[in-house]
Motif scaffolding. Structure first.
Motif, PDB file in Angstrom:
ATOM      1  N   ARG A 476      -9.386   1.903  41.716  1.00  0.00           N
ATOM      2  CA  ARG A 476      -9.173   3.054  42.469  1.00  0.00           C
ATOM      3  C   ARG A 476      -8.582   4.045  41.199  1.00  0.00           C
ATOM      4  O   ARG A 476      -7.678   3.619  40.585  1.00  0.00           O
ATOM      5  N   ASP A 489      -4.345   8.746  46.405  1.00  0.00           N
ATOM      6  CA  ASP A 489      -5.603   7.708  46.145  1.00  0.00           C
ATOM      7  C   ASP A 489      -6.867   8.711  46.234  1.00  0.00           C
ATOM      8  O   ASP A 489      -7.403   9.023  47.331  1.00  0.00           O
ATOM      9  N   ASN A 491      -9.983   8.252  45.373  1.00  0.00           N
ATOM     10  CA  ASN A 491     -11.073   7.356  45.979  1.00  0.00           C
ATOM     11  C   ASN A 491     -11.088   7.394  47.821  1.00  0.00           C
ATOM     12  O   ASN A 491     -12.127   8.082  48.254  1.00  0.00           O
ATOM     13  N   ARG A 492     -10.212   7.588  48.169  1.00  0.00           N
ATOM     14  CA  ARG A 492      -9.756   7.413  49.682  1.00  0.00           C
ATOM     15  C   ARG A 492     -10.086   8.773  50.161  1.00  0.00           C
ATOM     16  O   ARG A 492     -10.692   9.078  51.266  1.00  0.00           O
ATOM     17  N   GLU A 493      -9.496   9.730  49.619  1.00  0.00           N
ATOM     18  CA  GLU A 493      -9.846  11.342  49.765  1.00  0.00           C
ATOM     19  C   GLU A 493     -10.929  11.607  49.723  1.00  0.00           C
ATOM     20  O   GLU A 493     -11.592  12.371  50.838  1.00  0.00           O
ATOM     21  N   ASP A 495     -13.764   9.730  50.134  1.00  0.00           N
ATOM     22  CA  ASP A 495     -14.469   8.817  51.265  1.00  0.00           C
ATOM     23  C   ASP A 495     -14.081   9.788  52.539  1.00  0.00           C
ATOM     24  O   ASP A 495     -15.111   9.757  53.200  1.00  0.00           O
ATOM     25  N   ASN A 496     -13.097   9.956  52.635  1.00  0.00           N
ATOM     26  CA  ASN A 496     -12.338  10.393  54.067  1.00  0.00           C
ATOM     27  C   ASN A 496     -13.176  11.752  54.169  1.00  0.00           C
ATOM     28  O   ASN A 496     -13.560  12.238  55.272  1.00  0.00           O
ATOM     29  N   ARG A 600     -18.731   1.914  56.055  1.00  0.00           N
ATOM     30  CA  ARG A 600     -17.952   2.248  54.723  1.00  0.00           C
ATOM     31  C   ARG A 600     -17.259   0.618  54.318  1.00  0.00           C
ATOM     32  O   ARG A 600     -17.246  -0.110  54.906  1.00  0.00           O
TER      33      ARG A 600
END
Length: 840
Positions: A476, A489, A491-493, A495-496, A600
């Protein structure tokens, strides 16, 4: 409203396996832990000789010395205890009972008492773990799972197992570690858990069963009781084993089947026994009553009935009136219960940090009163048909009709929902703009971070971040805020942000329910081609949900953009949408694998986004948006708010209510109009009465199947809308009301291929405006400027359409006629006559 300060202490909920996990453990039982096996019965000489050779032999002489010395020390200690095998001696020491206690302390004490300790106990203490781990790796000793998980020595058993037990199997797990999107902080403990099962049960990675995994998860909860979200209880090790094909083909495809959050369906007895009623006759009555109602209701309704009657009604009476055993309540008892039901206690913290209890009105009080009233009335009615069974329980109902002010309750609920809709409708365009901007910004931050090295700064839309330096490998992308050092993060931001945008856009443009959103699949995208013009109409099939009715919605170009982005994101390397297993929270069952659109990656598993996940995504997007309500508080949106907003906006902009009813899938038009925030009730009642009177006056022959000529005339209308610049979007049976001023007409849908014609018209208008201004024709110039503005607006629309067309991706949407088993079809001849459309 009253307040009181209370203690903040809470109760810890006991974790237990789900019903599915119990069934799976019976199908895939854990391997038993035998007390004896060939290796553990070998002599000391044989053990030392084997552990001195390959693959146990260390690389350098110093390491070989320490391994030999520590092994001999542990063997000396085990030989102090009775047993015909090394496992029996290990059990006799008692050191394997509690892993939280250091077994090395007991070993040193036992050797000291026997005079076998030597002169340097401190150096021996540091080497003892090395000796025991050799016996575990050689399969001479198998400590229990609980002990292995809790002990502080030996550690890193996976390294020893990879060296001496199963090099290939653990190498497969580590290969997944390097190729997945899961970081080492999560992956390394998962591999260690697999090694612990090998240590406790013997065998290799391929010998681990799903039952072993269930047993490890349950043991973890017993050894480390605490919050459900603790990282100690991560089930990633099951996903890891499943990903390398270590389990049979019929093994559970998702580790969530083991979770206590998905308990599955409970029997009627289990639904009632959740609350441990003291009065057994009433308990038996409630079980019989629910079993009688069960065939006519779904599981969700049955659960709500059990909760209301058992918890909110009878358990509350037992708590405040110990020893109560009759449904015939005194006026005082009934009044006290109704007062408690009408209020509830809300806990919050005051400015001093103390927990404060506040008593407020309970929104669901009327529903509880109605349910209990129906319970009493059902018993009275059933007592007439079966006196022996229900007669003893037929008593006067303590809830009178006046206690349940249904009209007032409905009015209050409608007022609350209307106010909520009125507050959020003006903010909807701003929310759509914010989530779109955040999606693009998050993607840009992630892409920019990939182009820089660790420790380097990058700036995206005025925000400066620094690529983080990581001590452990992580797939990540992490970034730090230079001022605060807070890590993010990316990647998480990203994706969300993407899924929040996708969920909000689909909900606001379709008005579907949130459960329908989570059930959209790739085959839900279908297309229909008109027989004469060949025009392709994309359709979105909404699966049956609350009303068990399937319906089809026309996909607008904007919605098509969103769905194409979703499909492109979830597609696998082979171009297909992966099959995922979803849990039906209403019926408490696992659905078969389906190509759901909203899915996801979580760890090593691709999961559907649940209803709660959609709510969290929307809440997170609103928190980042900074939108506020009229009181200045952060604005919140529930998924169902978008359904009400869609209805309000559609009806206010001219959509007939009965058409909105079909789009929303309501059985009753009153339900649809209840979603409309500002529509006057008398207007819809008058309109419906007018339609009924007109239908009664019309000749019956008008309500007939149209002839072939009439049907051809209907289809020919769409062909006659073709213009030089594109298509006219006027309704069937209407003429042009704009005197053929097509450039100005908002109903003109311009064909991008005719852009050059619009450019010529624009240039001509500019020339004519200049001439009119030169000649002093002020009125002529003013009219030409209106046409010029409309022409430029349509040129901008063409530019947007061309840009969207360049980004178009083939979604593999099946043709409408290719799908089987559809409940909605498009017949060759309509069953509703054309004349009826004019009335409506």
């Amino acid at each position: 409203m009253t307040t009181a300060t209370v203690s903040s202490a809470g109760n810890t909920r006991t974790w237990q396996l789900s019903r599915e996990a119990e069934v799976l453990r019976e199908k895939f039982p854990p391997r038993p832990a035998p007390t004896s096996w060939p290796a553990t019965r070998q002599s000391r000489g044989t053990v030392e000789a084997r552990l001195a050779g390959e693959p146990f032999r260390a690389e350098d002489s110093n390491a070989r010395y320490h391994r030999k010395k520590s092994l001999q020390t542990v063997l000396d200690w085990l030989e102090l205890y009775p047993g015909s095998s090394w496992q029996q001696r290990w059990n006799a020491t008692g050191a394997g009972i509690d892993g939280h206690r250091d077994w090395r302390v007991k070993l040193l004490a036992d050797l000291d008492d026997a005079g076998l300790l030597g002169e340097q106990p401190g150096s021996v203490h540091r080497l003892l773990g090395m000796g025991l781990i050799q016996l575990i790796g050689g399969d001479y000793v198998r400590p229990s799972l609980g002990w292995l998980m809790a002990t502080s020595s030996p550690l890193r058993i996976a390294n020893e197992m990879a060296k001496v037990r199963d090099r290939h199997g653990l190498a497969q797990l580590r290969a997944v570690r390097t190729s997945s999107t899961v970081g080492d902080a999560t992956m390394v403990p998962a591999i260690e858990r697999v090694a612990l099962m090998m240590a406790a049960k013997g065998g290799t990675v391929a010998d681990v069963t799903p039952g072993d995994c269930i047993e490890l998860m349950q043991t973890s909860r017993e050894v480390f009781p605490g919050p459900n979200r603790s990282s100690r209880h991560s089930p990633l090790f099951y996903q890891l084993l499943h990903s390398i094909g270590a389990f049979p083909a019929d093994a559970p495809p998702t580790v969530r089947m083991f979770s206590s959050l998905f308990a599955g369906k409970l029997s009627v007895e289990q639904l009632v026994d959740r609350y441990d009623l003291a009065c057994r006759p009433v308990r038996e009555l409630l079980v019989d009553y629910l079993r009688e109602r069960q065939p006519a209701v779904d599981y969700s309704t049955l659960t709500n009935l059990a909760t209301t009657l058992t918890l909110w009604f009878w358990k509350d009476l037992e708590r405040h009136h110990p020893g109560i055993d009759s449904l015939q309540l005194t006026p005082e008892v009934a009044a006290g219960w109704k007062q408690r039901i009408r209020t509830r206690t809300v806990r919050s913290k005051n400015e001093h940090g103390d927990v404060v209890e506040t008593t407020v009105e309970r929104d669901s009080a009327a529903d509880i009163l109605i349910t209990v009233r129906c319970f009493y009335l059902d018993l009275a009615q059933w007592a007439v048909d079966d006196p022996a069974r229900w007669g003893p329980w037929a008593v006067p109902c303590p809830i009178r009709a006046a206690d349940v002010q249904h009209r007032k309750m409905t009015s209050r609920r409608k007022s609350r929902m209307d106010q909520r809709t009125r507050e959020r409708l003006p903010a909807l365009p701003a929310l759509a703009t914010v989530v779109e901007r955040e999606r693009k910004a998050a993607a840009a931050r992630l892409e920019a971070a990939r182009t820089v090295g660790p420790g380097e700064q990058f700036t995206v839309e005025g925000l400066t971040l620094r690529r983080a330096r990581l001590k452990r490998h992580s797939p990540r992308i992490w970034a730090e805020e230079p001022d605060t050092g807070r890590r993010r993060d990316l990647n998480r931001e990203e994706d969300n942000a993407f899924w929040a945008w996708a969920a909000i856009e689909v909900l606001r443009m379709t008005g579907i329910r949130v459960e329908e959103l989570t059930e959209l699949t790739h085959p839900s995208l279908v297309q229909y081609r008109t027989p004469h013009t060949g025009e392709l109409i994309p359709l979105l099939q909404i699966p049956p949900s609350k009303t068990d009715q399937e319906r089809l919605l026309v996909i607008s170009p904007e919605l098509a953009d969103v769905l194409s982005a979703v499909v492109c994101r979830v597609r696998g390397s082979d171009g297909s949408v992966p099959l995922v297993v979803a849990y039906d929270h209403h019926e408490k069952v696992w659905n078969p694998p389906m190509p759901l659109l909203f899915q996801r990656a979580i760890g090593l598993e691709t999961r559907p986004i649940p209803i709660g996940g959609v709510r969290d995504l929307i809440s997170g997007a609103l928190a980042r948006s900074g939108l506020t309500d009229t009181a200045g508080r952060p604005l919140d949106f529930a998924p169902h708010d978008f359904r009400r907003l869609f209805t309000t906006d559609a009806v206010m902009n001219g959509m007939p209510p009965h058409i909105a009813q079909l789009i929303l899938g309501h059985r009753d038009i009153n339900t649809t109009m209840g979603y409309k925030a500002v529509y006057p009730e008398e207007a819809i009642d008058g309109h419906r009465a007018f339609i009924a009177r007109r239908r009664a006056l019309r000749p019956s022959e008008e309500y007939r199947r149209p002839t072939d000529a009439e049907w051809e005339e209907f289809l020919g209308h769409f062909e006659r809308r073709r213009l030089a610049l594109g298509d006219c979007g006027r309704a069937y049976g209407t003429g042009c009301i704009h005197e053929h001023s097509c450039v100005r007409c908002p109903l003109l849908r311009v064909d991008p291929a005719q852009r050059h014609r619009l450019v010529d018209i624009r240039d001509n208008l500019i020339t004519r405006i200049a001439e009119a201004e030169h000649k002093g024709w002020v009125g002529e110039a003013e009219g030409l400027r209106v046409s010029l503005a409309a022409t430029r607006e349509k040129l901008a629309e063409i530019g947007t359409a061309i840009a969207r067309g360049n980004a178009t991706v083939a979604l593999g949407i099946p043709g409408f006629r290719e799908l089987a088993g559809r409940t909605a079809t498009i017949p060759h001849h309509p069953t509703t006559p054309i004349s009826r459309e004019h009335d409506q």
